[in-house]
Design a protein around this motif. Structure first.
Motif: not given
Length: 475
Positions: A34-50
């Motif tokens: 779904k392209g949703i920033y979740d906890e799994a992604l947060s372990s190695f990635f930040r979600n940045v508003d660019t």
């Protein structure tokens, strides 16, 4: 959910890191439809508003805007880092995560550790702090480097020391690529032994990897594919056997397949920290359960399967075979023989649709053929993550704290002494400020002590197992 930061140092560290981030993105893309920033992604990635430039705020919930890797890229030559910045991963990093120079370390540990270490100390600390500030619960630093060159061994171990000073509570896991005996860097025994002293003193866990083992694994896979032995079960251009399929790849680099294996090791190691599972194993549990003595923190790793399968629904007998494979030398990332040496502890990290009963059955089956130290006969740590790697129904990473690593260190000591007795190439090191001969004698002494600790444990192998007497309770 915890976060981890990857620090990739030197040419080898950055090439392996490049493959890690590529495979990590593909793994999360396969799960996160779904392209949703979740906890799994947060372990190695930040979600940045660019939208307002690169400096935008982090977004913790909702749609993925722009993913930035929790990483620091360090190299004293620009080549590899520039290549990453011009490749398909360029958007995952920004300039605040890079530290480069132009001249390199000339395959000299002292230049990397003493000169560049002092020169870039403040810059490295500042960038590490910035990266740490973006984490809610920073648990681990992963350092990826090689031992034979100058920047990876020298500056890599300098960064390790800095991490202990600045973030003493955060675990330090080091993935170290060891040179082969036919290494083309003449000074690699010096660099490796000098780096080993730092690893002995400042790392929580070291995953040693040998180029020779990776090379043999990749060759075997290609031979099996070309001979048709594996038939139609293997994808010829899979994300494990090659880098095909990654966006805008012009041509596969010679080391990509080898580096993919190391990247897979790190993905499997962190799978429990990123995904759900019936038996989660945290990174701190690996250090806690597998390292009974602080200096004996070198873990032999083996991975299976090593190729991506075309048909994921293979019969279940493959499952038991997978456990057997994990204890065969063909699947190890270092040339050693744990089966005939002494286990201090062993961890099995399983991914996919595997039951606890499958784990127990295979442990009971394998146990009689493995020698565990008398005071840790039940020294198994297990983890079950329900999300398998891309292209597999299940996978297994085995980590063994085993005395079989000793011959690798003995061979390294012999190669060091051959050079050191003749004082060959020593002047290149001694002309560096802050470097004197005592650095060499301390380093070889540290390695000798480590070998002796393994010798003492080996001497207990095969001795009678003495169970502690129990308190007698009156009935």
């Amino acid at each position: 959910m915890t976060q981890s930061v990857v620090v990739q140092v030197g040419q080898c560290g950055n090439q392996v890191g490049c493959r890690f981030w590529d495979l990590a993105l593909r793994e999360h893309a396969a799960v996160n439809k779904k392209g949703i920033y979740d906890e799994a992604l947060s372990s190695f990635f930040r979600n940045v508003d660019t939208r307002n430039g690169d400096n935008g705020p982090d977004i913790y919930k909702g749609k993925i805007c722009s993913l930035k890797a929790r990483a620091l890229l360090i190299d004293m030559e620009e080549g590899v880092v520039n290549e990453i910045l011009q490749g398909p991963l360029r958007d995952v990093f920004d300039s605040k995560q890079l530290i480069t120079d132009v001249s390199g370390s000339g395959n000299n540990w002292a230049v990397g550790h003493k000169i560049y270490g002092c020169q870039y100390r403040e810059n490295i600390v500042e960038k590490l702090r910035k990266t740490a500030e973006h984490c809610d619960c920073l648990q681990c630093f992963f350092i990826i480097h090689s031992m034979g060159g100058g920047t990876g061994s020298g500056l890599g171990t300098f960064v390790l020391n800095l991490l202990e000073e600045e973030f003493p509570e955060v675990y330090r896991f080091v993935t170290s690529v060891y040179p082969s005996g036919e290494d083309d860097v003449i000074t690699s025994p010096y660099n490796t032994v000098l780096a080993m002293k730092e690893l002995n003193e400042h790392a929580d866990c070291v995953l040693p990897i040998e180029n020779e083992s990776l090379f043999e694994i990749v060759n075997k896979i290609h031979q099996m594919i070309n001979s048709g032995k594996l038939g139609s079960t293997v994808k010829h251009n899979s994300l494990v056997t090659s880098s095909s399929g990654s966006a805008k790849t012009l041509q596969e680099k010679p080391f990509d397949a080898m580096n993919n294996i190391v990247a897979k090791l790190l993905l499997n190691l962190t799978s429990s920290a990123r995904f759900e599972g019936s038996l989660n194993m945290d990174l701190n549990e690996i250090s806690m359960n597998l390292v009974p003595f602080p200096r004996l923190h070198y873990l032999v790793s083996s991975l299976t399967p090593l190729y991506t399968l075309a048909d994921v629904n293979l019969p279940s007998r493959r499952l038991d075979q997978m456990f057997s494979d994990a204890f065969s030398r063909d699947h190890q990332l270092i040339q050693a023989d744990p089966k005939h040496s002494l286990y201090l502890a062993c961890a099995l990290l399983v991914r996919g649709n595997v039951q606890v009963s499958d784990l127990r059955r295979n442990i009971e089956r394998l146990k009689p053929s493995l020698h565990f130290i008398s005071w840790n006969q039940e020294g198994w740590k297990t983890g079950l993550c329900s999300v398998p790697p891309v292209g597999h129904s299940h996978s297994l990473l085995a980590l063994a704290n085993n005395t079989c690593i000793k011959p690798t260190f003995i061979e390294l000591k012999d190669r060091f002494m051959k050079l050191y007795k003749k004082k060959a190439h020593l002047h290149h090191y001694l002309q560096v400020d802050g470097m004197d001969q005592s650095c060499f004698s301390e380093a070889i002494s540290s390695l000798s002590d480590l070998i002796e600790e393994y010798n003492e444990l080996d001497a207990t192998k095969g001795g009678p197992r003495i169970d502690a007497s129990r308190l007698k309770i009156a009935v």
